[in-house]
Design a protein around this motif. Sequence first.
Motif: not given
Length: 415
Positions: A2-9, A22-26, A151-156, A219-226
């Motif tokens: 599964g993926m985290t919110i950050a990974e899904k975005i 750890g992935d790097i994506h354009t 973006v280097l995908v961050p751990e959560t 933190a690279k970012t912060a996230l909350m469920e909608v």
Amino acid sequence: MGMTIAEKIVARAAKVDCVKAGDIHTVELDRLLSNDGTTHLTIDMYNNLKNPHIADVSKLVWIVDHNVPSDCPKTAASHKKMRDFAKANGITYYEGKGVCHQIMMENHVVPGELIFGADSHTCAYGALGAFGTGVGCTDYLYGMVTGHSWVLVPETIRFNLTGKLPEGSTARDLILTIIGRIGANGANYKAMEFVGEGMKTLNMSDRISICNLCVEAGAKTALMEVDDIAMDYLKEHGREPKACFKSDEDAVFAAQYDVDLSEIVPIVAKPHFVDNVVPAKESLGVRIDEAFLGSCNNGRLEDLRLGASIIKGKKVAPHVRFLVVPASNAVYQAALEEGIIDTFMEAGAIVMNANCSVCWGSCQGVIGEGEVLISTGTRNFKGRAGHRDSFVYLGSAATVTASAIKGEICTADLL
């Protein structure tokens, strides 16, 4: 897996089915914010390009908020450069309307977006389920010209909130407690995700305050469920989400913490580090010269309302300068209509136009050598609010207001 919110975005922005930490994506950027802190540098670099071009001007938002009104001819020239460029290129532009992150939340951010902002507190947008992250002006320029970045995908790190904040404690106290617990480097290049039953007790102002300050833990970012609270906020502001994500049950987290909101007490961060936190009552009696209620972290209507409820019928201590600075003109107008501004002025506070003010250490309210400030701003390192040999304590709207009345660090219950 599964993926985290950050990974899904990130996956959405990268137009792929799955990503992992750890992935790097354009990625394609949904929105780009810049303010007067660095936009003049971006413009200079843009004008030196061989083939200057804005990929999608509708995604750009430029906001003058750090030094408003300008404090010197140099600042005035910087603002003019930004103003003229925005007008010539059709860029959405705000000047004198408020602090950039508050304006973005009021008018632009929607769930599911990936947003680059040339300001470190862009992570505030996680309160609406958007991946906001701060970048430098060179990265901003690349995104502005190409519409893309990497973006280097961050751990959560996940924080499970339970319970309810007790009377006298605020979301500001909560996030300062968390930063003190994990340290100023505790979430370096990670996403901080907040979930749990305790979220239902936090309004949008609380959520913005929490996400906004996460960068102070690295933190690279912060996230909350909608949830319904976020959706109601969007509806009130006439917007619809692009995508609403929550982490999968089998998502992988770098760490998980349980936080009981009922255990949170009023907190201050002592000079000169944001993670140098103690219960506010351990700093009672520290004489202050200035108090500041405002900033992108604590300048919303709820913060002003709280401060006004404490100071109503009282006076600011004779030796204290109490700066009250709404986060936006919309907040200012609402505070006027409620009589909040009258309450502060009758108490002897200095009510100022909506801007970053002393949180940024700009011309408005900087402190001198040896002076002490208690602030709802975002940082307290040496020189942040003026002279290098001054002292900045961070606290909640309640603690700052109580301290302004007492003339020394004080909690509201002790007045």
